[in-house]
Design a protein around this motif. Structure first.
Motif, PDB file in Angstrom:
ATOM      1  N   PRO A  46       0.266  27.639   7.653  1.00 38.93           N
ATOM      2  CA  PRO A  46       1.423  27.554   6.695  1.00 38.93           C
ATOM      3  C   PRO A  46       1.357  26.374   5.903  1.00 38.93           C
ATOM      4  CG  PRO A  46       1.882  26.943   9.067  1.00 38.93           C
ATOM      5  CD  PRO A  46       0.468  27.403   8.910  1.00 38.93           C
ATOM      6  N   GLY A  47       2.311  26.327   4.940  1.00 31.66           N
ATOM      7  CA  GLY A  47       2.035  24.942   4.169  1.00 31.66           C
ATOM      8  C   GLY A  47       2.876  23.734   4.907  1.00 31.66           C
ATOM      9  N   TYR A  48       2.458  22.526   4.449  1.00 37.51           N
ATOM     10  CA  TYR A  48       2.867  21.559   5.167  1.00 37.51           C
ATOM     11  C   TYR A  48       2.894  20.207   4.145  1.00 37.51           C
ATOM     12  CZ  TYR A  48      -1.963  20.561   6.214  1.00 37.51           C
ATOM     13  OH  TYR A  48      -3.402  20.353   6.075  1.00 37.51           O
ATOM     14  N   SER A  49       3.567  19.208   4.628  1.00 31.95           N
ATOM     15  CA  SER A  49       3.555  17.784   3.861  1.00 31.95           C
ATOM     16  C   SER A  49       2.735  16.959   4.738  1.00 31.95           C
ATOM     17  CB  SER A  49       5.033  17.341   3.660  1.00 31.95           C
ATOM     18  OG  SER A  49       5.661  18.368   2.689  1.00 31.95           O
ATOM     19  N   THR A  50       2.198  15.973   4.013  1.00 33.38           N
ATOM     20  CA  THR A  50       1.344  14.913   4.767  1.00 33.38           C
ATOM     21  C   THR A  50       1.496  13.674   4.058  1.00 33.38           C
ATOM     22  OG1 THR A  50      -0.829  14.512   5.937  1.00 33.38           O
ATOM     23  CG2 THR A  50      -0.982  15.535   3.781  1.00 33.38           C
ATOM     24  N   VAL A  51       1.043  12.713   4.674  1.00 33.78           N
ATOM     25  CA  VAL A  51       1.334  11.374   3.871  1.00 33.78           C
ATOM     26  C   VAL A  51      -0.085  10.591   4.132  1.00 33.78           C
ATOM     27  CG1 VAL A  51       2.286   9.080   4.156  1.00 33.78           C
ATOM     28  CG2 VAL A  51       3.615  11.008   4.808  1.00 33.78           C
ATOM     29  N   PHE A  52      -0.597  10.006   2.529  1.00 40.94           N
ATOM     30  CA  PHE A  52      -1.810   9.292   2.715  1.00 40.94           C
ATOM     31  C   PHE A  52      -1.476   8.162   2.256  1.00 40.94           C
ATOM     32  CE2 PHE A  52      -3.085  13.797   1.878  1.00 40.94           C
ATOM     33  CZ  PHE A  52      -3.948  13.990   2.768  1.00 40.94           C
ATOM     34  N   PRO A  53      -2.284   6.970   2.596  1.00 34.37           N
ATOM     35  CA  PRO A  53      -2.214   5.729   2.014  1.00 34.37           C
ATOM     36  C   PRO A  53      -2.875   5.924   0.666  1.00 34.37           C
ATOM     37  CG  PRO A  53      -3.699   5.504   3.725  1.00 34.37           C
ATOM     38  CD  PRO A  53      -3.042   6.920   3.790  1.00 34.37           C
ATOM     39  N   PHE A  54      -2.123   5.059  -0.353  1.00 33.13           N
ATOM     40  CA  PHE A  54      -2.807   5.292  -1.627  1.00 33.13           C
ATOM     41  C   PHE A  54      -4.376   4.412  -1.614  1.00 33.13           C
ATOM     42  CE2 PHE A  54      -3.399   3.450  -5.990  1.00 33.13           C
ATOM     43  CZ  PHE A  54      -3.081   4.547  -6.599  1.00 33.13           C
ATOM     44  N   TYR A  55      -4.281   3.159  -0.864  1.00 34.78           N
ATOM     45  CA  TYR A  55      -5.635   2.428  -0.672  1.00 34.78           C
ATOM     46  C   TYR A  55      -6.177   2.877   0.505  1.00 34.78           C
ATOM     47  CZ  TYR A  55      -3.929  -0.202  -4.517  1.00 34.78           C
ATOM     48  OH  TYR A  55      -3.401  -0.704  -5.599  1.00 34.78           O
ATOM     49  N   ASN A  60       0.858  -0.920   0.195  1.00 34.35           N
ATOM     50  CA  ASN A  60      -0.133   0.122   0.146  1.00 34.35           C
ATOM     51  C   ASN A  60       0.884   1.273   0.127  1.00 34.35           C
ATOM     52  OD1 ASN A  60      -1.942   1.725   0.359  1.00 34.35           O
ATOM     53  ND2 ASN A  60      -2.829   1.078   2.198  1.00 34.35           N
ATOM     54  N   PRO A  61       1.288   1.539  -1.099  1.00 31.08           N
ATOM     55  CA  PRO A  61       2.384   2.737  -1.292  1.00 31.08           C
ATOM     56  C   PRO A  61       1.621   4.101  -0.746  1.00 31.08           C
ATOM     57  CG  PRO A  61       1.321   2.421  -3.393  1.00 31.08           C
ATOM     58  CD  PRO A  61       0.791   1.280  -2.435  1.00 31.08           C
ATOM     59  N   ASP A  62       2.493   4.848  -0.041  1.00 29.87           N
ATOM     60  CA  ASP A  62       2.219   6.215   0.621  1.00 29.87           C
ATOM     61  C   ASP A  62       2.215   7.273  -0.381  1.00 29.87           C
ATOM     62  OD1 ASP A  62       1.682   5.015   3.254  1.00 29.87           O
ATOM     63  OD2 ASP A  62       3.624   5.136   3.728  1.00 29.87           O
ATOM     64  N   LEU A  63       1.418   8.062  -0.394  1.00 29.03           N
ATOM     65  CA  LEU A  63       1.458   9.406  -1.278  1.00 29.03           C
ATOM     66  C   LEU A  63       1.587  10.453  -0.345  1.00 29.03           C
ATOM     67  CD1 LEU A  63      -1.704   8.970  -3.316  1.00 29.03           C
ATOM     68  CD2 LEU A  63       0.606   8.392  -4.039  1.00 29.03           C
ATOM     69  N   VAL A  64       2.852  11.195  -0.788  1.00 26.44           N
ATOM     70  CA  VAL A  64       3.322  12.330   0.249  1.00 26.44           C
ATOM     71  C   VAL A  64       2.774  13.563  -0.554  1.00 26.44           C
ATOM     72  CG1 VAL A  64       5.161  13.708   1.021  1.00 26.44           C
ATOM     73  CG2 VAL A  64       5.495  11.555   0.979  1.00 26.44           C
ATOM     74  N   MET A  65       2.140  14.293  -0.073  1.00 27.31           N
ATOM     75  CA  MET A  65       1.399  15.465  -0.954  1.00 27.31           C
ATOM     76  C   MET A  65       1.585  16.901   0.092  1.00 27.31           C
ATOM     77  SD  MET A  65      -2.195  13.841  -1.772  1.00 27.31           S
ATOM     78  CE  MET A  65      -2.320  15.172  -3.037  1.00 27.31           C
ATOM     79  N   TYR A  66       2.023  17.883  -0.786  1.00 29.02           N
ATOM     80  CA  TYR A  66       2.478  19.090  -0.161  1.00 29.02           C
ATOM     81  C   TYR A  66       0.967  19.723  -0.374  1.00 29.02           C
ATOM     82  CZ  TYR A  66       4.363  23.741   0.690  1.00 29.02           C
ATOM     83  OH  TYR A  66       4.576  24.845   1.216  1.00 29.02           O
ATOM     84  N   VAL A  67       0.668  20.707   1.036  1.00 31.32           N
ATOM     85  CA  VAL A  67      -0.521  21.312   1.102  1.00 31.32           C
ATOM     86  C   VAL A  67      -0.105  22.694   0.973  1.00 31.32           C
ATOM     87  CG1 VAL A  67      -2.636  22.013   2.505  1.00 31.32           C
ATOM     88  CG2 VAL A  67      -1.889  19.587   2.127  1.00 31.32           C
TER      89      VAL A  67
END
Length: 136
Positions: free
Chosen positions: A112-121, A92-99
């Motif tokens: 402020p801007g930050y990065s967060t991790v979402f599981p793909f599934y 289940n790959p992780d998606l690192v997204m920048y907000v």
């Protein structure tokens, strides 16, 4: 008037229920002065903890030479390891997204801007027994 065959059954049921209510609770649940330790000693024949420990020790045996020299002597089976070996988790790959920095809320508050991790599934997926994992 014709009588129903259930009339005697209803009377018998009513009388048995009333008879059950008439039972004395002291007679039904007689209390004596014994506690749990006394009951346990009575059930184990008065031997107590020593006899129980002795019975356990007779069931144990020392490891033999070939069991000590086995390369997988540290391997133990458990329910968790059996489930993991039969039903391995699929990747289940992780998606690192920048907000990006933004304003939030009813009163615009800067975030402020930050990065967060979402599981793909959304859910964890498991492989079925015998399913090939090398292709994934």
């Amino acid at each position: 008037m014709r009588r129903n065959w259930t009339d005697p059954g209803l009377w018998l049921l009513a009388l048995s229920l009333l008879g059950g209510c008439a039972t004395d609770t002291q007679q039904l649940l007689a209390r004596d002065e014994s506690n749990m330790l006394d009951i346990w000693r009575q059930q184990t024949g008065g031997a107590g903890q020593g006899a129980l420990l002795e019975a356990r020790l007779t069931l144990r045996r020392p490891l033999e030479e070939h069991e000590l020299a086995a390369p997988n002597a540290t391997y133990t089976r458990s329910a968790a390891s059996e489930i993991r070996s039969q039903f391995p988790r699929l990747p289940n790959p992780d998606l690192v997204m920048y907000v990006f920095p933004h304003l939030a809320g009813s009163e615009p508050v800067p975030v402020p801007g930050y990065s967060t991790v979402f599981p793909f599934y959304q859910r964890v997926q498991y492989a079925l027994p015998g399913e090939r994992l090398e292709d994934l």
